[in-house]
Design a protein around this motif. Structure first.
Motif, short mmCIF file in Angstrom:
data_model
loop_
_atom_site.label_atom_id
_atom_site.label_comp_id
_atom_site.label_asym_id
_atom_site.label_seq_id
_atom_site.Cartn_x
_atom_site.Cartn_y
_atom_site.Cartn_z
N VAL A 141 0.95 -1.20 -0.13
CA VAL A 141 -0.05 -0.05 -0.15
C VAL A 141 0.99 1.28 -0.15
O VAL A 141 0.47 2.22 -0.84
CB VAL A 141 -0.94 0.00 1.25
N ILE A 142 1.91 1.26 0.64
CA ILE A 142 2.75 2.40 0.99
C ILE A 142 3.66 2.82 -0.54
O ILE A 142 3.39 3.80 -0.91
CB ILE A 142 3.80 2.39 2.08
N MET A 143 4.02 1.66 -0.96
CA MET A 143 4.78 1.79 -2.34
C MET A 143 3.91 2.13 -3.48
O MET A 143 4.26 2.80 -4.32
CB MET A 143 5.59 0.55 -2.60
N SER A 144 2.62 1.50 -3.28
CA SER A 144 1.86 1.85 -4.33
C SER A 144 1.22 3.40 -4.31
O SER A 144 1.04 4.15 -5.59
CB SER A 144 0.52 1.01 -4.12
N SER A 145 1.26 3.83 -3.22
CA SER A 145 0.73 5.13 -3.02
C SER A 145 1.88 6.01 -3.57
O SER A 145 1.56 6.99 -4.28
CB SER A 145 0.45 5.40 -1.60
N LEU A 146 3.25 5.48 -3.55
CA LEU A 146 4.39 6.11 -3.88
C LEU A 146 4.27 6.43 -5.51
O LEU A 146 4.61 7.43 -5.94
CB LEU A 146 5.59 5.79 -3.42
N ILE A 147 3.99 5.08 -6.02
CA ILE A 147 3.87 5.15 -7.62
C ILE A 147 2.79 6.17 -8.10
O ILE A 147 3.06 6.49 -9.09
CB ILE A 147 3.71 3.62 -8.13
N GLY A 148 1.75 6.14 -7.33
CA GLY A 148 0.71 7.00 -7.86
C GLY A 148 1.15 8.47 -7.69
O GLY A 148 0.64 9.21 -8.67
N ILE A 149 1.59 8.90 -6.73
CA ILE A 149 2.01 9.94 -6.50
C ILE A 149 3.23 10.44 -7.65
O ILE A 149 3.12 11.48 -8.29
CB ILE A 149 2.85 10.34 -5.07
N SER A 150 3.91 9.62 -8.05
CA SER A 150 5.13 9.79 -9.08
C SER A 150 4.43 9.94 -10.23
O SER A 150 5.11 10.84 -11.18
CB SER A 150 6.34 8.96 -8.76
N VAL A 151 3.31 9.24 -10.57
CA VAL A 151 2.82 9.44 -11.87
C VAL A 151 2.15 10.94 -12.13
O VAL A 151 2.10 11.56 -13.02
CB VAL A 151 1.82 8.18 -12.13
N ASN A 152 1.51 11.37 -10.92
CA ASN A 152 0.78 12.52 -11.03
C ASN A 152 1.79 13.88 -10.49
O ASN A 152 1.71 14.03 -9.30
CB ASN A 152 -0.56 12.23 -10.26
N LYS A 153 1.93 14.48 -11.24
CA LYS A 153 2.94 15.66 -10.87
C LYS A 153 2.19 16.47 -10.01
O LYS A 153 2.65 17.45 -9.09
CB LYS A 153 3.66 16.37 -12.06
N THR A 154 0.79 16.99 -10.44
CA THR A 154 0.10 17.95 -9.66
C THR A 154 -0.13 17.42 -8.09
O THR A 154 -0.10 18.11 -7.23
CB THR A 154 -1.20 17.89 -10.32
N LEU A 155 -0.42 16.11 -7.95
CA LEU A 155 -0.68 15.42 -6.73
C LEU A 155 0.58 15.63 -5.83
O LEU A 155 0.70 15.73 -4.87
CB LEU A 155 -0.90 14.10 -6.99
N LEU A 156 1.98 15.31 -6.59
CA LEU A 156 3.10 15.57 -6.12
C LEU A 156 3.59 16.70 -5.43
O LEU A 156 3.63 17.06 -4.37
CB LEU A 156 4.24 14.87 -7.10
#
Length: 194
Positions: A141-156
């Protein structure tokens, strides 16, 4: 005018502009890609679960999560090596083609990072899940959220803005307690003394 300054007007860059210092960008991307390639190569030789002593085969070789680990690790190595190849060839092209190769390397580097994270998640899962499923799921879950954050630059960007605002507030809140525990007078003590 474009011909005179050596720029192809049809070339469009996503991450970097014409005035970007390509040497600095190339060097930075090269270091990151080389580190990712090293990590991926090392992970490929030190397989999760280890090897059979007699045959040398991977102990977890038939588990689907282990196969996902192998494929994602191979893709991470592939994309990081492709970045290194693109950056190396960008040194011999003219400025506009060099810009495009470096710009496209950024996309490939993001893929390499995400596949490295996927390899880590599946490697940890295949080893830890039989003994502690909750820990394996938490890591995924933690690493998946990191992948999701890295894909969406606005969210990051929004996450970084929130963290930037939250941390100074947290430091100010606990600063007085830290100073008192260490015997250091804080600013409030000076106002009370005056």
């Amino acid at each position: 005018m474009c011909k005179r300054i050596g720029l192809d007007p049809r070339i469009k860059a996503t991450y970097f502009k014409d005035k970007t210092n390509l040497l600095e960008v190339r060097n930075s991307l090269f270091i990151v890609a080389a580190l990712l390639a090293t990590i991926s190569l090392t992970a490929g030789f030190t397989l999760p679960g280890g090897f059979h002593q007699e045959t040398g085969a991977a102990i977890l070789g038939k588990k689907p999560t282990f196969l996902v680990f192998l494929v994602s690790d191979a893709l991470a190595l592939f994309f990081s090596m492709l970045v290194l190849i693109c950056l190396t060839w960008s040194m011999v092209f003219d400025a506009s083609k060099s810009l495009v190769m470096i710009d496209r390397s950024m996309v490939l580097l993001r893929l390499a990072l995400n596949f490295t994270l996927l390899a880590f998640m599946t490697g940890v899962y295949v080893v830890i899940a039989p003994k502690s499923l909750w820990a394996a799921i938490l890591i995924i879950v933690i690493m998946s959220s990191l992948i999701g954050i890295s894909v969406n630059k606005t969210l990051l960007y929004n996450l970084l803005e929130y963290v930037y605002k939250f941390i100074p507030t947290l430091i100010k809140k606990h600063r007085g307690r830290i100073d008192v525990e260490q015997g250091i007078p804080n600013e409030q003590d000076h106002f009370h003394d005056a």
